[in-house]
Design a protein around this motif. Structure first.
Motif, short mmCIF file in Angstrom:
data_model
loop_
_atom_site.label_atom_id
_atom_site.label_comp_id
_atom_site.label_asym_id
_atom_site.label_seq_id
_atom_site.Cartn_x
_atom_site.Cartn_y
_atom_site.Cartn_z
N THR A 188 15.15 -19.46 -1.50
CA THR A 188 16.40 -19.02 -2.11
C THR A 188 16.11 -18.40 -3.48
O THR A 188 15.38 -18.97 -4.29
CB THR A 188 17.35 -20.21 -2.30
OG1 THR A 188 17.55 -20.87 -1.04
CG2 THR A 188 18.70 -19.74 -2.84
N VAL A 189 16.69 -17.23 -3.70
CA VAL A 189 16.64 -16.56 -5.00
C VAL A 189 18.03 -16.64 -5.62
O VAL A 189 19.02 -16.32 -4.97
CB VAL A 189 16.21 -15.09 -4.85
CG1 VAL A 189 16.21 -14.39 -6.20
CG2 VAL A 189 14.83 -15.00 -4.20
N GLU A 190 18.10 -17.07 -6.89
CA GLU A 190 19.38 -17.34 -7.52
C GLU A 190 19.50 -16.68 -8.89
O GLU A 190 18.51 -16.55 -9.62
CB GLU A 190 19.58 -18.86 -7.71
CG GLU A 190 19.59 -19.66 -6.43
CD GLU A 190 19.66 -21.16 -6.71
OE1 GLU A 190 20.08 -21.90 -5.81
OE2 GLU A 190 19.30 -21.58 -7.83
N ALA A 191 20.72 -16.31 -9.24
CA ALA A 191 21.10 -16.07 -10.63
C ALA A 191 21.61 -17.41 -11.16
O ALA A 191 22.47 -18.04 -10.55
CB ALA A 191 22.19 -15.01 -10.73
N ASN A 192 21.08 -17.84 -12.31
CA ASN A 192 21.19 -19.25 -12.67
C ASN A 192 21.49 -19.42 -14.16
O ASN A 192 21.01 -18.66 -15.00
CB ASN A 192 19.86 -19.94 -12.33
CG ASN A 192 19.82 -21.38 -12.77
OD1 ASN A 192 20.50 -22.21 -12.20
ND2 ASN A 192 19.01 -21.67 -13.78
N THR A 193 22.29 -20.45 -14.47
CA THR A 193 22.42 -20.89 -15.86
C THR A 193 22.25 -22.40 -15.91
O THR A 193 22.76 -23.12 -15.05
CB THR A 193 23.77 -20.48 -16.47
OG1 THR A 193 23.80 -20.91 -17.84
CG2 THR A 193 24.94 -21.09 -15.73
N ASP A 194 21.50 -22.85 -16.90
CA ASP A 194 21.34 -24.27 -17.19
C ASP A 194 21.90 -24.49 -18.60
O ASP A 194 21.20 -24.31 -19.59
CB ASP A 194 19.87 -24.70 -17.13
CG ASP A 194 19.27 -24.53 -15.76
OD1 ASP A 194 19.92 -24.92 -14.79
OD2 ASP A 194 18.14 -24.00 -15.66
N PHE A 195 23.17 -24.83 -18.68
CA PHE A 195 23.83 -24.99 -19.98
C PHE A 195 23.47 -26.35 -20.58
O PHE A 195 23.59 -27.37 -19.90
CB PHE A 195 25.34 -24.88 -19.82
CG PHE A 195 26.09 -25.07 -21.11
CD1 PHE A 195 26.23 -24.03 -22.00
CD2 PHE A 195 26.63 -26.31 -21.43
CE1 PHE A 195 26.91 -24.21 -23.19
CE2 PHE A 195 27.32 -26.50 -22.62
CZ PHE A 195 27.45 -25.44 -23.51
N PRO A 196 23.00 -26.42 -21.82
CA PRO A 196 22.91 -25.38 -22.83
C PRO A 196 21.48 -24.86 -23.06
O PRO A 196 21.13 -24.55 -24.20
CB PRO A 196 23.41 -26.11 -24.07
CG PRO A 196 22.82 -27.50 -23.89
CD PRO A 196 22.81 -27.77 -22.41
N LEU A 197 20.69 -24.73 -22.01
CA LEU A 197 19.29 -24.35 -22.18
C LEU A 197 19.00 -22.88 -21.92
O LEU A 197 18.24 -22.27 -22.68
CB LEU A 197 18.39 -25.20 -21.25
CG LEU A 197 17.91 -26.54 -21.78
CD1 LEU A 197 17.06 -27.24 -20.73
CD2 LEU A 197 17.10 -26.35 -23.06
N SER A 198 19.53 -22.31 -20.84
CA SER A 198 19.06 -20.98 -20.49
C SER A 198 20.02 -20.24 -19.58
O SER A 198 20.86 -20.85 -18.90
CB SER A 198 17.69 -21.07 -19.80
OG SER A 198 17.80 -21.64 -18.52
N VAL A 199 19.85 -18.92 -19.54
CA VAL A 199 20.47 -18.03 -18.58
C VAL A 199 19.35 -17.18 -17.99
O VAL A 199 18.55 -16.60 -18.74
CB VAL A 199 21.52 -17.12 -19.24
CG1 VAL A 199 22.04 -16.09 -18.25
CG2 VAL A 199 22.67 -17.94 -19.80
N GLY A 200 19.25 -17.12 -16.65
CA GLY A 200 18.17 -16.36 -16.06
C GLY A 200 18.18 -16.39 -14.55
O GLY A 200 19.24 -16.36 -13.91
N GLY A 201 17.00 -16.47 -13.97
CA GLY A 201 16.85 -16.49 -12.52
C GLY A 201 16.07 -17.69 -12.05
O GLY A 201 15.31 -18.30 -12.84
N ARG A 202 16.23 -18.03 -10.77
CA ARG A 202 15.59 -19.23 -10.21
C ARG A 202 15.12 -18.95 -8.79
O ARG A 202 15.82 -18.30 -8.00
CB ARG A 202 16.57 -20.40 -10.21
CG ARG A 202 16.02 -21.74 -9.74
CD ARG A 202 17.13 -22.78 -9.86
NE ARG A 202 16.69 -24.13 -9.57
CZ ARG A 202 16.74 -24.69 -8.36
NH1 ARG A 202 17.22 -24.00 -7.33
NH2 ARG A 202 16.35 -25.93 -8.18
#
Length: 242
Positions: A35-49
């Motif tokens: 799986t390829v994702e557009a991802n956010t881990d609040f409050p650490l990062s915005v990016g891809g996974r």
């Protein structure tokens, strides 16, 4: 003949049930899943996974993103409101980590074949951020005395930190149809170690005093991160599974 026909019917029903169970198992994701994702881990990062799940529901994921200034601002305002640390420490954290690169790699397991629940844990790295600050700002934020006798005017320092973190999360993934997926998770990121650098952006007239000042400031930064930067993390992703 009737007995044989009955036995045959039972055997056929068993084979059909087995085939249906196998088909259901395949639908529940018991093959290799990427799986390829557009991802956010609040409050650490915005990016891809990128995530991979094996036929045994063992999982491996890695993500790469950056730390937005707005996320840092939200963390600092929350910490100040809860009296976790003061405004000077908040400003110092922001200056050292703003726009950092964030890399997270996890291993985990999805325990139930028919459900999207999963658990993961792993390593997080926050690095390559930071800003250049006048010495007066750095002194105000740390409370450390500036180097006495230094004759260079307009002294500035580059402040950068690298955080090594322990990550844990519990989440759920949904299939949205046609290969599309959604995922959400709740977890935590805990700073295990910090390595900070405070580098003068000028040629010191008294290198020993400037070096001592820089090392004291680095120690203050590392103590701050290791003591205070332990964060709850809310993740959300939209992806596509191959």
């Amino acid at each position: 003949m009737t007995a044989r026909a009955g036995a045959g019917a039972v055997l056929l029903a068993g084979l059909l049930a087995g085939a249906e169970a196998k088909a259901a198992e395949m639908k529940q994701g018991h093959g290799w899943d990427i799986t390829v994702e557009a991802n956010t881990d609040f409050p650490l990062s915005v990016g891809g996974r990128l995530g991979v799940e094996s036929p045994w529901r063992l999982r491996l994921s890695t993500s790469l993103g950056y730390l937005p200034g707005a996320y840092l601002q939200a963390v600092n305002e929350g910490a100040i409101a809860l009296d976790a640390y003061d405004r000077d420490r908040a400003d110092l954290i922001k200056e050292a980590l703003k726009s950092s690169l964030v890399w997270r790699t996890h291993v985990g397991w999805r325990p139930f074949p028919g459900a999207g629940l999963y658990v993961e844990g792993g390593y997080g790295l926050v690095a390559l951020g930071g800003e250049t600050n006048p010495e007066t700002v750095l002194v105000a934020l740390t409370g450390i005395n500036p180097p006495a006798g230094e004759e260079v005017l307009n002294r500035e320092y580059r402040v950068r930190s690298v955080l090594h973190m322990l990550d844990v999360e519990v989440g759920w993934r949904w299939g949205l149809g046609a290969g599309w997926t959604a995922r959400t998770a709740l977890g935590g990121a805990f700073t295990l170690d910090s390595n900070s650098r405070v580098e003068p952006q000028f040629e010191p007239s008294n290198p020993l005093l400037v070096t001592a000042f820089s090392r004291f400031a680095e120690g203050y930064l590392d103590d701050t991160f290791e003591q205070y930067v332990h964060l709850p993390v809310l993740s959300f992703s939209i992806g596509y599974a191959f």
